[in-house]
Design an enzyme around this catalytic site. Structure first.
Site, short mmCIF file in Angstrom:
data_model
loop_
_atom_site.label_atom_id
_atom_site.label_comp_id
_atom_site.label_asym_id
_atom_site.label_seq_id
_atom_site.Cartn_x
_atom_site.Cartn_y
_atom_site.Cartn_z
N CYS A 149 0.83 -1.20 0.00
CA CYS A 149 0.00 0.00 0.00
C CYS A 149 0.87 1.26 0.00
O CYS A 149 0.70 2.16 -0.85
CB CYS A 149 -0.95 -0.03 1.18
SG CYS A 149 -0.20 -0.54 2.74
N1 LIG Z 1 -4.40 -4.23 4.84
C1 LIG Z 1 -3.87 -3.54 3.86
O1 LIG Z 1 -4.08 -2.32 3.75
C2 LIG Z 1 -2.97 -4.21 2.85
C3 LIG Z 1 -2.59 -3.46 1.73
C4 LIG Z 1 -1.76 -4.07 0.77
C5 LIG Z 1 -1.33 -5.37 0.95
N2 LIG Z 1 -1.71 -6.05 2.07
C6 LIG Z 1 -1.22 -7.43 2.20
O2 LIG Z 1 -2.32 -8.29 1.87
C7 LIG Z 1 -2.24 -9.47 2.67
C8 LIG Z 1 -3.55 -9.62 3.45
O3 LIG Z 1 -3.69 -8.49 4.29
P1 LIG Z 1 -4.95 -8.26 5.21
O4 LIG Z 1 -4.78 -6.91 5.77
O5 LIG Z 1 -6.19 -8.59 4.46
O6 LIG Z 1 -4.69 -9.37 6.35
P2 LIG Z 1 -5.70 -9.97 7.42
O7 LIG Z 1 -6.84 -9.03 7.60
O8 LIG Z 1 -4.88 -10.36 8.58
O9 LIG Z 1 -6.23 -11.30 6.70
C9 LIG Z 1 -5.41 -12.40 6.41
C10 LIG Z 1 -6.24 -13.50 5.75
O10 LIG Z 1 -5.38 -14.59 5.43
C11 LIG Z 1 -5.94 -15.82 5.95
N3 LIG Z 1 -4.78 -16.63 6.33
C12 LIG Z 1 -3.86 -16.36 7.28
N4 LIG Z 1 -2.88 -17.30 7.29
C13 LIG Z 1 -3.20 -18.19 6.31
C14 LIG Z 1 -2.61 -19.39 5.83
N5 LIG Z 1 -1.45 -19.86 6.35
N6 LIG Z 1 -3.20 -20.05 4.81
C15 LIG Z 1 -4.35 -19.60 4.26
N7 LIG Z 1 -4.98 -18.46 4.68
C16 LIG Z 1 -4.41 -17.77 5.69
C17 LIG Z 1 -6.84 -15.39 7.12
O11 LIG Z 1 -7.96 -16.23 7.25
P3 LIG Z 1 -8.01 -17.55 8.12
O12 LIG Z 1 -7.10 -17.32 9.31
O13 LIG Z 1 -9.46 -17.71 8.49
O14 LIG Z 1 -7.56 -18.62 7.17
C18 LIG Z 1 -7.35 -14.03 6.63
O15 LIG Z 1 -8.49 -14.22 5.80
C19 LIG Z 1 -1.01 -9.32 3.59
O16 LIG Z 1 0.08 -9.97 3.00
C20 LIG Z 1 -0.79 -7.81 3.60
O17 LIG Z 1 0.56 -7.47 3.83
C21 LIG Z 1 -2.53 -5.51 3.00
#
Ligand SMILES: NC(=O)c1ccc[n+]([C@@H]2O[C@H](COP(=O)([O-])OP(=O)(O)OC[C@H]3O[C@@H](n4cnc5c(N)ncnc54)[C@H](OP(=O)(O)O)[C@@H]3O)[C@@H](O)[C@H]2O)c1
Length: 347
Positions: A149
Site C-alpha cells: 500500500c
Molecule cells: N491491509 C492492507 O491495507 C494491505 C494493503 C496491501 C497489501 N496487504 C497485504 O495483503 C495481505 C492480506 O492483508 P490483510 O490486511 O487482508 O490481512 P488480514 O486481515 O490479517 O487477513 C489475512 C487472511 O489470510 C488468511 N490466512 C492467514 N494465514 C493463512 C494461511 N497460512 N493459509 C491460508 N490463509 C491464511 C486469514 O484467514 P483464516 O485465518 O481464516 O484462514 C485471513 O483471511 C497481507 O500480506 C498484507 O501485507 C494488506
C-alpha cells in the site's frame, strides 16, 4: 465469465476483494477460503455482502482453486508461494497481495521476510502489479506480485520526476513521510491496533527499516534506470482507511525552470485512476475512500527548490484489492476500469 478464487477471504483485503468482485460484471466468485470459518456463509460474517455473495467459506484444502481462472491470495507472506507452482501448472493465474512475488532479488526477500523463497523460478517470471508503470507486462503475466500500500503511493508520487531521461531532483535524497490508517495492519487481533492503543494517538514506526523500503527502492530504480536513495518513515494514524504520503525532493539547479505541475499532468494524462489535482490542492484521504483513485498534488513552497508532493489513496483499494482487480482486468483483456468505477464515499 472469469472464475475467481480468493485465499484469505476473512481479512480486510479479502472482504474488499469480495465487495469489488461481487459487483464485477465479468466475474463469477467460485471459491473463498478461510481456515477458521470453514462452512460459514460469507454473508454471516460480512452482513454488507448479504444479497451479493451467496458462497460459504471453505477450508483451503477443500476449495476448488484449480477450477478457477485466477486466484487472489489475500494472505500473509509465504502462503502464495507455497501454492503458486501447482496452480500455474493447472493453468490458473495467480495474483498475490502479499510480498512473495514483489522483490526480484531472492536474497533481499529472505533478508526482509525471514524465510526461504519456495519458488524462485516463479518469482523470476512474476510481474510487479503496478499498472501505471508496468501495464504491458501485466497484460501477459501469469503471476502478479501486487505492490504494497505505501509503495503504491510512493512510486506513483515520485514516478514523473524519475521517468524523465535527465535528472530533475536529487535522486539520492528522496524522502517519503507516510501515514496509514489502522486497516493497513489487517484484521487479526494485535495489541497495537486496539481502540485504546491506536485511537487518539499518532506515532512513527519502522524508521530504521521497513519491508516496504526495498520494494519501493527497487520500483523507483526501475523507473529511473539509475540508483536512488530513499528515506521512508511510516506513521500510524487513528483512522480506519487511507494513506497520506508527503514526498520531498530537492530540485537540481539545472531543473529550476521545469513546470512540475505540467510534468505531472502530462505523465498521468489518460490514466483512469490517477488524478493530478489543480495547483495548490490539499488532497484528503476521504476524497478517495472506497475507490481505486489515487490523487496527487504538486507543491513548490515559496517557489523554492524543494518539491512537496502530496499523495492520497485508499490502502485497501488502490493500495491492495482494487489494484489487484485492475491487474486482473488487464490479464484477461478487459477494459482496465471494469468493476472499479466506484465514486469515493464522503463523509
Ligand atoms: N491491509 C492492507 O491495507 C494491505 C494493503 C496491501 C497489501 N496487504 C497485504 O495483503 C495481505 C492480506 O492483508 P490483510 O490486511 O487482508 O490481512 P488480514 O486481515 O490479517 O487477513 C489475512 C487472511 O489470510 C488468511 N490466512 C492467514 N494465514 C493463512 C494461511 N497460512 N493459509 C491460508 N490463509 C491464511 C486469514 O484467514 P483464516 O485465518 O481464516 O484462514 C485471513 O483471511 C497481507 O500480506 C498484507 O501485507 C494488506
Amino acid at each position: 465469465m472469469i472464475k475467481v478464487g480468493i485465499v484469505g477471504g476473512t481479512g480486510y483485503t479479502g472482504v474488499e476483494l469480495l465487495r469489488l468482485l461481487a459487483a464485477h460484471p465479468q466475474v463469477k466468485l467460485t471459491a473463498i477460503t478461510s481456515r477458521k470459518e470453514d462452512g460459514l456463509p460469507v454473508a454471516d460474517m460480512f452482513p454488507s455482502l448479504r444479497g451479493h455473495v451467496s458462497l460459504a467459506f471453505s477450508a483451503p484444502e477443500k476449495a476448488n482453486l484449480k477450477e478457477c481462472d485466477v486466484v487472489f491470495f489475500a494472505t500473509p507472506h509465504g502462503v502464495a508461494m507455497a501454492q503458486a507452482p501447482e496452480l500455474l501448472a493447472a493453468g490458473v493465474k495467480v495474483i498475490d497481495l502479499a510480498a512473495d512475488f514483489r522483490l526480484k532479488d531472492v536474497a533481499q526477500f529472505e533478508k526482509w521476510y525471514g524465510m526461504p523463497h519456495a519458488c524462485p523460478d516463479v518469482l523470476e517470471e512474476a510481474v510487479y502489479g503496478l499498472p501505471e508503470v508496468n501495464r504491458e507486462a501485466i497484460r501477459k503475466a501469469r503471476v502478479i506480485g501486487l505492490p504494497g500500500c505505501y509503495p503504491t503511493s510512493m512510486q506513483l508520487g515520485f514516478a514523473p520526476l524519475l521517468a524523465q531521461g535527465r535528472q530533475l531532483v536529487n535522486e539520492s535524497m528522496l524522502i517519503a513521510d507516510c501515514k496509514s490508517g489502522v486497516s493497513g495492519a489487517g484484521r487479526k487481533a494485535e495489541v497495537h491496533t486496539l481502540l485504546a492503543e491506536a485511537a487518539d494517538n499518532f506515532k512513527a514506526y519502522g524508521v530504521k527499516g521497513h519491508r516496504h523500503l526495498p520494494e519501493t527502492t527497487q520500483g523507483l530504480q526501475a523507473i529511473a534506470g539509475r540508483k536512488i536513495g530513499l528515506t521512508f518513515v511510516p506513521h500510524l494514524v487513528p483512522m480506519i482507511r487511507g494513506i497520506h504520503s508527503t514526498l520531498y525532493a530537492t530540485i537540481l539547479p539545472e531543473a529550476r525552470d521545469v513546470d512540475f505541475q505540467a510534468l505531472y499532468e502530462k505523465h498521468f494524462a489518460g490514466e483512469t485512476f490517477v488524478d493530478v489535482m489543480p495547483p495548490g490542492s490539499h488532497p484528503e484521504t476521504r476524497s478517495v475512500r472506497a475507490s481505486n483513485k489515487l490523487r496527487i498534488a504538486v507543491h513548490r513552497p515559496e517557489g523554492g527548490d524543494l518539491l512537496v508532493i502530496l499523495v492520497v489513496e485508499d490502502n485497501l483499494v488502490k493500495g491492495a484489492a482494487g489494484q489487484g482487480v485492475q491487474c486482473m482486468n488487464l490479464m484477461f483483456g478487459l477494459e482496465e476500469g471494469t468493476g472499479l468505477m466506484q465514486v469515493p464515499v464522503l463523509p
